[in-house]
Scaffold this motif. Structure first.
Motif, PDB file in Angstrom:
ATOM      1  N   THR A 208       0.831  -1.206   0.000  1.00  0.00           N
ATOM      2  CA  THR A 208       0.000   0.000   0.000  1.00  0.00           C
ATOM      3  C   THR A 208       0.862   1.251   0.000  1.00  0.00           C
ATOM      4  O   THR A 208       0.598   2.208  -0.740  1.00  0.00           O
ATOM      5  N   ALA A 209       1.906   1.260   0.830  1.00  0.00           N
ATOM      6  CA  ALA A 209       2.807   2.410   0.877  1.00  0.00           C
ATOM      7  C   ALA A 209       3.455   2.653  -0.484  1.00  0.00           C
ATOM      8  O   ALA A 209       3.564   3.797  -0.943  1.00  0.00           O
ATOM      9  N   SER A 210       3.884   1.576  -1.147  1.00  0.00           N
ATOM     10  CA  SER A 210       4.505   1.697  -2.464  1.00  0.00           C
ATOM     11  C   SER A 210       3.547   2.312  -3.475  1.00  0.00           C
ATOM     12  O   SER A 210       3.952   3.076  -4.353  1.00  0.00           O
ATOM     13  N   ALA A 211       2.274   1.965  -3.356  1.00  0.00           N
ATOM     14  CA  ALA A 211       1.278   2.466  -4.302  1.00  0.00           C
ATOM     15  C   ALA A 211       0.864   3.900  -4.014  1.00  0.00           C
ATOM     16  O   ALA A 211       0.575   4.665  -4.944  1.00  0.00           O
TER      17      ALA A 211
ATOM     18  N   GLY B 297       6.185  -7.031  -0.334  1.00  0.00           N
ATOM     19  CA  GLY B 297       5.324  -5.866  -0.397  1.00  0.00           C
ATOM     20  C   GLY B 297       5.830  -4.687  -1.183  1.00  0.00           C
ATOM     21  O   GLY B 297       5.047  -4.006  -1.848  1.00  0.00           O
ATOM     22  N   LEU B 298       7.106  -4.382  -1.117  1.00  0.00           N
ATOM     23  CA  LEU B 298       7.610  -3.179  -1.785  1.00  0.00           C
ATOM     24  C   LEU B 298       7.591  -3.343  -3.306  1.00  0.00           C
ATOM     25  O   LEU B 298       8.052  -4.358  -3.841  1.00  0.00           O
ATOM     26  N   ASP B 299       7.085  -2.325  -3.976  1.00  0.00           N
ATOM     27  CA  ASP B 299       7.109  -2.285  -5.444  1.00  0.00           C
ATOM     28  C   ASP B 299       8.386  -1.561  -5.853  1.00  0.00           C
ATOM     29  O   ASP B 299       8.392  -0.352  -6.088  1.00  0.00           O
TER      30      ASP B 299
ATOM     31  N   MET C 219       9.084   2.324  -7.253  1.00  0.00           N
ATOM     32  CA  MET C 219       9.883   3.208  -6.409  1.00  0.00           C
ATOM     33  C   MET C 219      11.103   3.725  -7.160  1.00  0.00           C
ATOM     34  O   MET C 219      11.504   4.879  -7.012  1.00  0.00           O
ATOM     35  N   THR C 220      11.678   2.865  -8.009  1.00  0.00           N
ATOM     36  CA  THR C 220      12.845   3.275  -8.793  1.00  0.00           C
ATOM     37  C   THR C 220      12.456   4.278  -9.877  1.00  0.00           C
ATOM     38  O   THR C 220      13.068   5.346 -10.016  1.00  0.00           O
TER      39      THR C 220
END
Length: 326
Positions: free
Chosen positions: A231-234, A253-255, A259-260
């Motif tokens: 969710t944070a990544s989105a 979880g991390l996208d 993020m990059t």
């Protein structure tokens, strides 16, 4: 003394324990208030191998010095004990000391007890007009103060200062209070628990929702599960900052691709520096973090019941404070 002792998965006993000894440079503290932390719950569930049974948990404490030249002084306790000489300590990043220890982890017993021994340097004097229940909040509030400070330091100066916080427990609520004290006014807390969300709105004056698809430059994950990291990544806007406080689970979880491509900064935040702790305590004393009236106090002898209810999700209050003398 009496203490609440972790004996194994979902098992706490209220029993007699040996009184702590205060060596040179330490003070014996009569614990007047001690909060239940999410990390205590992780240990209670057997999810933290750093906290093996049997062990006295608890590290969010305030109380009165017993004996010595400071006898009777009211203090709140920074539970993070560091070496003071390594590069991290000498550069005011004590939370990264490789030899750091915290009470409630071996070899240091915690503060779910009537007494605890702490170094002089770890104590902050509490004014007479500040209740111990508020003073004990210095530790969890300092965690969020540290995260808020690092987040704003990393945020681009031209960025819109809007924030979403995942998790409405004590750390998430504290993050909202810290951000507001630092000048961020548009803050939304995402909390799926209906009772807790209602409490945040009615008692704490927060904007709280069950879920959110609102994108913000500031995202704080105060839970730390794969789903909240996703969710944070989105939700983080391009060029935004994700601060990760929660320790719910280790991976997923991390996208990373998003993020990059969108230059989203990810910051892992742990504990607080000694200055963060002092600054947070002063903010409490000055009233800059609000009334802090969203806790409930129970006897330490009923700590096992409190943990059971927290695990069941039947506690709306963000923080339970235990009183070892009730």
């Amino acid at each position: 003394m009496k203490a609440l002792v972790y004996q194994g998965v979902k098992t706490l006993t209220f029993e007699d324990a040996a009184d702590p000894v205060a060596p040179d440079g330490y003070h014996l503290i009569k614990v007047e208030a001690v909060g239940i932390c999410g990390s205590d719950m992780h240990a209670y569930l057997g999810h933290d191998n750093r906290r093996p049974a049997p062990l006295i948990l608890g590290h969010e404490a305030a109380g009165t010095i017993v004996g010595g030249p400071r006898d009777g002084d009211r203090v709140t306790v920074n539970p993070l004990v560091t070496c003071g000489t390594c590069p991290a300590c000498t550069s005011a990043r004590e939370n990264l000391c490789p030899d750091r220890q915290i009470i409630s982890m071996p070899p240091r017993e915690g503060a779910f007890a009537q007494y605890v021994a702490m170094p002089e340097v770890n104590l902050v004097t509490v004014p007479d007009d500040v209740p111990f229940q508020k003073a004990a909040l210095a530790e969890p509030l300092a965690v969020s103060w540290h995260a808020a400070r690092l987040t704003l330091d990393a945020l681009h100066p031209a960025a819109d200062r809007r924030a979403v916080i995942l998790g409405g427990g004590a750390i998430g609520l504290a993050a909202a209070l810290a951000l507001k004290a630092m000048g961020v006014d548009d803050i939304t807390i995402v909390e799926p628990n209906d009772d807790r969300r209602a409490f945040l709105i009615s008692r704490c004056g927060q904007t709280a929702v069950a879920s959110s698809d609102v994108h913000c430059p500031i995202v704080i994950d105060a839970v730390g599960y794969a789903t909240t990291r996703a969710t944070a990544s989105a939700l983080a806007t391009p060029g935004g900052v994700i601060a990760h406080i929660g320790l719910g689970e280790d991976t997923g979880g991390l996208d990373i691709r998003r993020m990059t491509l969108q230059e989203i900064t990810f910051i892992g935040t742990y504990a607080y520096t000694a200055q963060d702790f002092r600054d947070t305590a002063q903010a409490i004393f000055d009233g800059r973090l609000g009334a802090l009236d969203w806790t409930e106090t129970r006897p330490l002898s009923e700590g096992n019941i409190a943990f059971q209810q927290l695990y069941a999700g039947s506690v709306a209050t963000p923080k339970i404070i235990l009183d070892p003398w009730a």
